[in-house]
Design an enzyme around this catalytic site. Structure first.
Site, short mmCIF file in Angstrom:
data_model
loop_
_atom_site.label_atom_id
_atom_site.label_comp_id
_atom_site.label_asym_id
_atom_site.label_seq_id
_atom_site.Cartn_x
_atom_site.Cartn_y
_atom_site.Cartn_z
N ASP A 1 -1.52 6.24 -5.54
CA ASP A 1 -2.55 7.27 -5.63
C ASP A 1 -2.12 8.31 -6.65
O ASP A 1 -0.93 8.65 -6.72
CB ASP A 1 -2.72 7.95 -4.27
N HIS B 1 0.83 -1.20 0.00
CA HIS B 1 0.00 0.00 0.00
C HIS B 1 0.87 1.25 0.00
O HIS B 1 1.65 1.46 0.93
CB HIS B 1 -0.90 -0.03 1.24
N HIS C 1 -0.56 10.89 -2.51
CA HIS C 1 -1.83 10.57 -1.85
C HIS C 1 -2.69 11.80 -1.57
O HIS C 1 -3.86 11.84 -1.88
CB HIS C 1 -1.59 9.80 -0.55
N GLU D 1 -5.23 4.25 -7.63
CA GLU D 1 -6.38 4.91 -7.02
C GLU D 1 -6.45 6.35 -7.52
O GLU D 1 -5.53 7.14 -7.30
CB GLU D 1 -6.30 4.89 -5.49
N GLU E 1 -0.07 -0.54 -4.64
CA GLU E 1 -1.19 0.40 -4.71
C GLU E 1 -0.57 1.77 -4.70
O GLU E 1 0.40 2.03 -3.99
CB GLU E 1 -2.10 0.22 -3.50
#
Length: 154
Positions: A36, A7, A49, A109, A34
């Site tokens: 962002d 993450h 993020h 994301e 993962e």
């Protein structure tokens, strides 16, 4: 089958959403990473993020109000207590270019539930297609309209 994702990369030990964190996450055995994405003032897709630069970089202000030429000067490890290296905020294309030569999953994301970035979906899908890794990509967002748009576009 269960899959393990790093993450924001190996963000427990390395500055989140940086190439170093992604590399270390894959080296540690994760099945994928993962990350962002936000859009800069000049429409570049940066991997970060928060909507603001303050928490994770040496800069202040909103990503959307800052050109990439400024963001690329930031130290993405500035607020990481275990790092003093000058680590950069990557572009999505930097991550995809590196990932293209490897074999792992990527959850991108789209951080567009607070700030609605016009054209983000098209830009992200175009980048993924350019590197020909669509089968290894998961798109996620808290914005259900954005996810529906991605499904239509893809």
């Amino acid at each position: 089958m269960t899959k393990i994702f790093a993450h924001r990369g190996a963000s427990g030990q390395f500055p989140e959403n940086t190439m170093l964190a992604f590399e270390k996450g894959i080296e540690a055995g994760a099945d994928g990473i993962e990350l962002d994405v936000q859009l800069t003032k000049d429409g570049r897709i940066v991997v970060i993020h928060d909507e603001r630069l303050d928490r994770t970089t040496s800069l202040k202000g909103f990503v959307k109000d800052t050109a990439y030429d400024v963001i690329k000067t930031a130290n993405a490890a500035a607020n990481h207590n275990q790092m003093d290296n000058d680590i950069k905020v990557p572009l999505l294309e930097d991550v995809l270019s590196w990932a293209e030569k490897k074999n792992f999953l990527i959850n991108i994301e789209l951080k567009n539930s607070v700030i609605r970035y016009e054209g983000m979906e098209e830009k992200v899908l175009k980048a993924v297609k350019r590197f020909n890794i669509e089968e290894r990509i998961i798109l996620s967002t808290f914005n259900h309209e954005s996810l529906a748009l991605c499904a239509r576009l893809a």
